[in-house]
Design a protein around this motif. Structure first.
Motif, mmCIF file in Angstrom:
data_model
loop_
_atom_site.group_PDB
_atom_site.id
_atom_site.type_symbol
_atom_site.label_atom_id
_atom_site.label_comp_id
_atom_site.label_asym_id
_atom_site.label_seq_id
_atom_site.Cartn_x
_atom_site.Cartn_y
_atom_site.Cartn_z
ATOM 1 N N GLN A 1 0.844 -1.208 0.000
ATOM 2 C CA GLN A 1 0.000 0.000 0.000
ATOM 3 C C GLN A 1 0.875 1.252 0.000
ATOM 4 O OE1 GLN A 1 -2.444 -0.577 3.495
ATOM 5 N NE2 GLN A 1 -4.237 -1.132 2.257
ATOM 6 N N ARG A 2 1.906 1.245 0.853
ATOM 7 C CA ARG A 2 2.812 2.385 0.939
ATOM 8 C C ARG A 2 3.496 2.620 -0.408
ATOM 9 N NH1 ARG A 2 6.948 0.797 4.329
ATOM 10 N NH2 ARG A 2 5.413 -0.147 5.674
ATOM 11 N N SER A 3 3.929 1.541 -1.030
ATOM 12 C CA SER A 3 4.608 1.637 -2.327
ATOM 13 C C SER A 3 3.670 2.196 -3.396
ATOM 14 C CB SER A 3 5.125 0.266 -2.740
ATOM 15 O OG SER A 3 5.689 0.310 -4.020
ATOM 16 N N ARG A 4 2.438 1.692 -3.437
ATOM 17 C CA ARG A 4 1.466 2.190 -4.424
ATOM 18 C C ARG A 4 1.156 3.668 -4.194
ATOM 19 N NH1 ARG A 4 -0.566 -3.141 -3.817
ATOM 20 N NH2 ARG A 4 -1.931 -2.496 -2.124
ATOM 21 N N LYS A 5 1.039 4.065 -2.916
ATOM 22 C CA LYS A 5 0.745 5.468 -2.596
ATOM 23 C C LYS A 5 1.901 6.363 -3.045
ATOM 24 C CE LYS A 5 -0.546 8.493 1.238
ATOM 25 N NZ LYS A 5 -0.798 8.591 2.673
ATOM 26 N N LYS A 6 3.128 5.915 -2.763
ATOM 27 C CA LYS A 6 4.311 6.680 -3.162
ATOM 28 C C LYS A 6 4.374 6.808 -4.680
ATOM 29 C CE LYS A 6 9.316 6.665 -2.399
ATOM 30 N NZ LYS A 6 10.437 5.905 -1.822
ATOM 31 N N GLN A 7 4.075 5.728 -5.382
ATOM 32 C CA GLN A 7 4.093 5.736 -6.845
ATOM 33 C C GLN A 7 3.024 6.692 -7.390
ATOM 34 O OE1 GLN A 7 3.360 1.888 -8.536
ATOM 35 N NE2 GLN A 7 4.265 2.408 -10.495
ATOM 36 N N THR A 8 1.846 6.693 -6.780
ATOM 37 C CA THR A 8 0.769 7.592 -7.196
ATOM 38 C C THR A 8 1.153 9.047 -6.946
ATOM 39 O OG1 THR A 8 -0.875 5.894 -6.693
ATOM 40 C CG2 THR A 8 -1.671 8.154 -6.852
ATOM 41 N N GLN A 9 1.768 9.328 -5.794
ATOM 42 C CA GLN A 9 2.195 10.691 -5.491
ATOM 43 C C GLN A 9 3.251 11.164 -6.487
ATOM 44 O OE1 GLN A 9 3.427 10.182 -1.401
ATOM 45 N NE2 GLN A 9 1.452 10.890 -0.601
ATOM 46 N N LYS A 10 4.155 10.271 -6.842
ATOM 47 C CA LYS A 10 5.195 10.626 -7.811
ATOM 48 C C LYS A 10 4.566 10.929 -9.171
ATOM 49 C CE LYS A 10 9.550 8.903 -9.715
ATOM 50 N NZ LYS A 10 10.486 7.766 -9.749
ATOM 51 N N ALA A 11 3.609 10.118 -9.595
ATOM 52 C CA ALA A 11 2.929 10.347 -10.872
ATOM 53 C C ALA A 11 2.149 11.662 -10.841
ATOM 54 C CB ALA A 11 1.991 9.180 -11.185
ATOM 55 N N ASP A 12 1.489 11.953 -9.712
ATOM 56 C CA ASP A 12 0.748 13.215 -9.576
ATOM 57 C C ASP A 12 1.700 14.409 -9.668
ATOM 58 O OD1 ASP A 12 -1.580 11.782 -9.289
ATOM 59 O OD2 ASP A 12 -1.706 12.035 -7.108
ATOM 60 N N LYS A 13 2.839 14.309 -9.004
ATOM 61 C CA LYS A 13 3.816 15.400 -9.029
ATOM 62 C C LYS A 13 4.341 15.613 -10.445
ATOM 63 C CE LYS A 13 8.147 16.892 -6.925
ATOM 64 N NZ LYS A 13 9.260 16.512 -6.062
ATOM 65 N N LEU A 14 4.633 14.539 -11.158
ATOM 66 C CA LEU A 14 5.098 14.647 -12.539
ATOM 67 C C LEU A 14 4.031 15.282 -13.429
ATOM 68 C CD1 LEU A 14 7.010 11.291 -13.132
ATOM 69 C CD2 LEU A 14 7.958 13.597 -13.156
ATOM 70 N N HIS A 15 2.769 14.922 -13.198
ATOM 71 C CA HIS A 15 1.686 15.491 -13.997
ATOM 72 C C HIS A 15 1.560 16.995 -13.736
ATOM 73 C CE1 HIS A 15 -1.930 15.496 -16.382
ATOM 74 N NE2 HIS A 15 -2.549 16.166 -15.426
ATOM 75 N N GLU A 16 1.674 17.406 -12.481
ATOM 76 C CA GLU A 16 1.621 18.839 -12.149
ATOM 77 C C GLU A 16 2.777 19.579 -12.811
ATOM 78 O OE1 GLU A 16 1.450 19.483 -7.941
ATOM 79 O OE2 GLU A 16 -0.316 18.206 -7.702
ATOM 80 N N GLU A 17 3.961 18.986 -12.754
ATOM 81 C CA GLU A 17 5.133 19.609 -13.380
ATOM 82 C C GLU A 17 4.926 19.727 -14.885
ATOM 83 O OE1 GLU A 17 9.956 18.838 -13.781
ATOM 84 O OE2 GLU A 17 8.784 17.647 -12.367
ATOM 85 N N TYR A 18 4.362 18.686 -15.482
ATOM 86 C CA TYR A 18 4.063 18.705 -16.918
ATOM 87 C C TYR A 18 3.107 19.845 -17.262
ATOM 88 C CZ TYR A 18 1.609 17.350 -21.189
ATOM 89 O OH TYR A 18 1.018 17.356 -22.433
ATOM 90 N N GLU A 19 2.040 20.004 -16.458
ATOM 91 C CA GLU A 19 1.062 21.068 -16.697
ATOM 92 C C GLU A 19 1.725 22.441 -16.604
ATOM 93 O OE1 GLU A 19 -2.102 20.864 -17.639
ATOM 94 O OE2 GLU A 19 -2.107 18.683 -17.645
#
Length: 123
Positions: A47-65
């Protein structure tokens, strides 16, 4: 047909205590508890790993925007500056046609004029 024999082509039922079901050794309650704790620990880690992966993807998406927006702003600025350069170049050409300094015969001494655009660019 005889009483204790299975019919031809049928599979005899296996009893619970049949020798084929004895492949796994007996598990003690301590081993069971250890297995449950290990599975729970693994579940939490996953669960921790999936949450960390989701947060990383969200951060990358924000940076992309943000980069997309910055890119659009810079492209608009390039367009405005290109138009300004075109306008100023045309104004300079018109000015050169009637400039008294350029029309005076004494000013026909060859002088190297630097490119006005190249002088503005960083080196």
């Amino acid at each position: 047909m005889s009483q204790g024999l299975p019919a031809a082509g049928s599979v005899p039922p296996r009893s619970v205590g049949a020798p084929g079901n004895q492949s796994q050794p007996q598990v003690s309650p301590e081993d069971d508890d250890r297995k449950v704790r290990r599975r729970e620990k693994n579940r939490v880690a996953a669960q921790r790993s999936r949450k960390k992966q989701t947060q990383k993807a969200d951060k990358l998406h924000e940076e992309y925007e943000c980069l997309e927006q910055e890119n659009a702003v810079l492209r608009r600025e390039i367009g405005k500056l290109t138009e300004e350069l075109k306008h100023l170049s045309e104004a300079l050409k018109e000015h050169e046609k009637m400039c008294p300094l350029l029309l005076c015969p004494m000013n026909f001494v060859p002088v190297l004029r630097p490119d006005p655009v190249a002088g503005c660019l960083p080196r």
